[in-house]
Write an enzyme that holds these catalytic residues in place. Structure first.
Site, mmCIF file in Angstrom:
data_model
loop_
_atom_site.group_PDB
_atom_site.id
_atom_site.type_symbol
_atom_site.label_atom_id
_atom_site.label_comp_id
_atom_site.label_asym_id
_atom_site.label_seq_id
_atom_site.Cartn_x
_atom_site.Cartn_y
_atom_site.Cartn_z
ATOM 1 N N HIS A 1 32.582 45.334 26.652
ATOM 2 C CA HIS A 1 32.811 44.782 27.994
ATOM 3 C C HIS A 1 34.049 45.436 28.629
ATOM 4 O O HIS A 1 34.013 45.856 29.790
ATOM 5 C CB HIS A 1 32.993 43.257 27.877
ATOM 6 C CG HIS A 1 33.285 42.551 29.168
ATOM 7 N ND1 HIS A 1 32.438 41.615 29.714
ATOM 8 C CD2 HIS A 1 34.348 42.636 30.002
ATOM 9 C CE1 HIS A 1 32.971 41.161 30.838
ATOM 10 N NE2 HIS A 1 34.136 41.756 31.033
ATOM 11 N N CYS B 1 34.063 36.833 32.397
ATOM 12 C CA CYS B 1 34.924 37.926 32.839
ATOM 13 C C CYS B 1 35.935 37.373 33.828
ATOM 14 O O CYS B 1 35.561 36.612 34.718
ATOM 15 C CB CYS B 1 34.071 39.003 33.510
ATOM 16 S SG CYS B 1 35.040 40.385 34.144
ATOM 17 N N GLN C 1 41.113 46.028 36.174
ATOM 18 C CA GLN C 1 41.005 44.662 36.706
ATOM 19 C C GLN C 1 42.279 44.213 37.411
ATOM 20 O O GLN C 1 42.265 43.237 38.147
ATOM 21 C CB GLN C 1 40.691 43.662 35.579
ATOM 22 C CG GLN C 1 39.286 43.795 35.019
ATOM 23 C CD GLN C 1 39.073 42.761 33.932
ATOM 24 O OE1 GLN C 1 39.440 42.970 32.783
ATOM 25 N NE2 GLN C 1 38.489 41.631 34.308
HETATM 26 NI NI NI Z 1 35.704 41.502 32.373
#
Ligand code: NI
Length: 187
Positions: free
Chosen positions: A140, A98, A51
């Site tokens: 996740h 998220c 991310q």
């Molecule tokens: Ni996420």
């Protein structure tokens, strides 16, 4: 220390199947420090290296995501090269957010319990159990390291709805209007 940029969907990096961590060096420790600061800045309880644009099987999860009664000031759990070694057959729908989908919350079906094996920053193996939201948060984040994002678990219509909302939120963010905040913690 630095707050890193969190990539928003559909950045192609979020589709990467991350490489195993092999160098347990100062650069890795620094990345953990920076990801920790990024989680604080973004008010997230979990963050995967992909991310923030790093091709590494590394994720952080806040202890309160695993156990609501944990000390909120306790350090993040550093999870490196994780493997899901067991998951319950029982599944449940639950709300999920998220950091790569700012302000989007969806109902995702996940196992209610999970056991994960991993190593820490000193390459020591350990196991981690998650139940309820804890299982959800771990799954996740592990998904992120396999190039899977939460909308991949949704039906066509729910996915379209989530992506529409994301588009609106990212446009709001660009216009620097405050994003809509929801009650659930984002991972
Ligand atoms: Ni996420």
């Amino acid at each position: 220390m630095a707050v890193l940029e969190v990539l928003s969907y559909p950045n192609p990096f979020l589709r990467k199947h991350a490489e195993q961590v092999i160098h347990f060096d100062d650069a890795l420790r620094q990345l953990v420090v920076d990801m920790t600061e990024t989680m604080v800045a973004e008010d997230g309880v979990g963050l995967a290296a992909t991310q923030v644009g790093r091709d590494l099987q590394l994720l952080l999860v806040h202890p309160t995501a695993l156990d609501r009664d944990s000390d909120p000031d306790a350090p993040n759990v550093v999870v490196i090269n994780p493997q899901c070694i067991w998951q319950s057959e029982e599944v449940a729908l639950g709300e999920e957010g998220c950091l790569s989908f700012p302000g989007v919350f969806t109902q995702v079906r996940r196992p209610v319990a999970v056991r994960v094996s991993a190593v820490d920053l000193d390459q020591r193996p350990f196991e981690l159990e998650g139940r309820g939201f804890g299982a959800r948060a771990l799954l996740h984040e592990i998904d992120h390291l396999r190039g899977v994002v939460m909308v991949d678990h949704l039906s066509y219509l729910a996915r379209q709805r989530a992506l529409k909302k994301l588009e609106r939120n990212l446009a709001d963010k660009k216009a620097s209007k405050p994003g809509r905040r929801d009650k659930a913690a984002a991972v």
